[in-house]
Design an enzyme around this catalytic site. Sequence first.
Site, PDB file in Angstrom:
ATOM      1  N   GLY A  12      36.168  75.739  40.575  1.00  0.00           N
ATOM      2  CA  GLY A  12      36.226  75.871  39.123  1.00  0.00           C
ATOM      3  C   GLY A  12      37.379  75.141  38.458  1.00  0.00           C
ATOM      4  N   SER A  13      37.898  74.080  39.095  1.00  0.00           N
ATOM      5  CA  SER A  13      39.005  73.354  38.436  1.00  0.00           C
ATOM      6  C   SER A  13      38.523  72.686  37.146  1.00  0.00           C
ATOM      7  CB  SER A  13      39.642  72.327  39.379  1.00  0.00           C
ATOM      8  OG  SER A  13      38.827  71.195  39.552  1.00  0.00           O
ATOM      9  N   ASN A  14      37.267  72.241  37.126  1.00  0.00           N
ATOM     10  CA  ASN A  14      36.751  71.652  35.880  1.00  0.00           C
ATOM     11  C   ASN A  14      36.606  72.711  34.794  1.00  0.00           C
ATOM     12  OD1 ASN A  14      35.936  68.629  35.896  1.00  0.00           O
ATOM     13  ND2 ASN A  14      35.441  69.365  37.953  1.00  0.00           N
ATOM     14  N   LYS A  65      12.797  81.318  42.013  1.00  0.00           N
ATOM     15  CA  LYS A  65      13.833  80.599  41.270  1.00  0.00           C
ATOM     16  C   LYS A  65      13.645  80.829  39.767  1.00  0.00           C
ATOM     17  CE  LYS A  65      16.475  76.424  41.175  1.00  0.00           C
ATOM     18  NZ  LYS A  65      16.802  75.157  41.807  1.00  0.00           N
ATOM     19  N   MET A  90      26.308  73.693  42.353  1.00  0.00           N
ATOM     20  CA  MET A  90      25.680  72.912  43.424  1.00  0.00           C
ATOM     21  C   MET A  90      24.242  73.368  43.675  1.00  0.00           C
ATOM     22  SD  MET A  90      28.168  70.951  43.731  1.00  0.00           S
ATOM     23  CE  MET A  90      28.046  69.964  45.214  1.00  0.00           C
ATOM     24  N   ASN A 107      26.078  67.683  33.019  1.00  0.00           N
ATOM     25  CA  ASN A 107      26.672  67.835  34.345  1.00  0.00           C
ATOM     26  C   ASN A 107      27.762  66.784  34.528  1.00  0.00           C
ATOM     27  OD1 ASN A 107      26.878  68.707  37.124  1.00  0.00           O
ATOM     28  ND2 ASN A 107      25.697  66.903  37.733  1.00  0.00           N
ATOM     29  N   HIS A 109      29.595  64.560  37.694  1.00  0.00           N
ATOM     30  CA  HIS A 109      29.360  64.198  39.097  1.00  0.00           C
ATOM     31  C   HIS A 109      30.445  63.217  39.545  1.00  0.00           C
ATOM     32  CE1 HIS A 109      27.070  63.704  42.757  1.00  0.00           C
ATOM     33  NE2 HIS A 109      27.295  62.415  42.675  1.00  0.00           N
TER      34      HIS A 109
HETATM   35  C1  GAR Z   1      33.528  68.352  41.094  1.00  0.00           C
HETATM   36  O1  GAR Z   1      34.085  67.222  41.717  1.00  0.00           O
HETATM   37  C2  GAR Z   1      32.154  68.036  40.536  1.00  0.00           C
HETATM   38  O2  GAR Z   1      32.062  66.740  40.023  1.00  0.00           O
HETATM   39  C3  GAR Z   1      31.299  68.206  41.759  1.00  0.00           C
HETATM   40  O3  GAR Z   1      31.805  69.366  42.365  1.00  0.00           O
HETATM   41  C4  GAR Z   1      33.218  69.441  42.136  1.00  0.00           C
HETATM   42  C5  GAR Z   1      33.563  70.810  41.646  1.00  0.00           C
HETATM   43  O4  GAR Z   1      34.956  70.988  41.546  1.00  0.00           O
HETATM   44  N1  GAR Z   1      29.903  68.317  41.413  1.00  0.00           N
HETATM   45  C6  GAR Z   1      28.914  67.764  42.123  1.00  0.00           C
HETATM   46  O5  GAR Z   1      29.097  67.152  43.164  1.00  0.00           O
HETATM   47  C7  GAR Z   1      27.539  67.926  41.520  1.00  0.00           C
HETATM   48  N2  GAR Z   1      26.559  67.120  42.187  1.00  0.00           N
HETATM   49  P1  GAR Z   1      35.570  72.201  40.734  1.00  0.00           P
HETATM   50  O6  GAR Z   1      34.833  73.466  41.191  1.00  0.00           O
HETATM   51  O7  GAR Z   1      37.002  72.237  41.123  1.00  0.00           O
HETATM   52  O8  GAR Z   1      35.364  71.959  39.250  1.00  0.00           O
END
Ligand code: GAR
Length: 192
Positions: A12-14, A65, A90, A107, A109
């Site tokens: 969850g850093s984003n 789902k 994910m 999203n 990526h």
């Molecule tokens: C991020 O790098 C995001 O871009 C990636 O997962 C990570 C989550 O980091 N997402 C994907 O690969 C989607 N296909 P976070 O939990 O620290 O935000």
Amino acid sequence: MTNIAVFASGSGSNFEAIQQSIERGELQANIALVVTDKPGAYVETRAAKFNIPVLALSPKSFDTKAAYEQAIVDELRARDIEWVVLAGYMRLVSETLLTAYASKIVNIHPSLLPSFPGKDAIGQALAHGVKVTGVTVHFVDEGMDTGPIIAQTAVDVVEGDRAQTEAAIHKAEHALYTVALQQLFAGKVEAK
Ligand code: GAR
């Protein structure tokens, strides 16, 4: 104020970067809900720090789902949520969510799409030996990281150093998502 939900499966850093941008006044929005498909994920701890409610639902506890996504949609509607922001979620989004939030799901990526979609995009880029990779923000469709692109930024690969490359990608993600979301919420990006 635009109510948004942030979906995450892990750290969850984003999510935290988006919340900090909101608190600094760089993004006019309100994270009304964090949604995770992995009960116990670290994003829950981060959300608690900011007193943001979490909906933690394991897809395995639903028959289909569609039923899983309908339970999420019901919560989103109840909280007047306008945009769904995927940030390390994910899991493929399918018809129930896509129909309820048409052109309102985005999203991030960690690659320059269409290169290296799917899991471990950073590992894929390093294995391929690219010198430059990057970050993409895009609208979500039923495919794996395939929707229309909103914003991209390039990141140099630090050769032989996954940790440093990863850190540079995350830094770029945290900056790009805020800018892209601000433009979207201000109506400056055409919905696709
Ligand atoms: C991020 O790098 C995001 O871009 C990636 O997962 C990570 C989550 O980091 N997402 C994907 O690969 C989607 N296909 P976070 O939990 O620290 O935000």
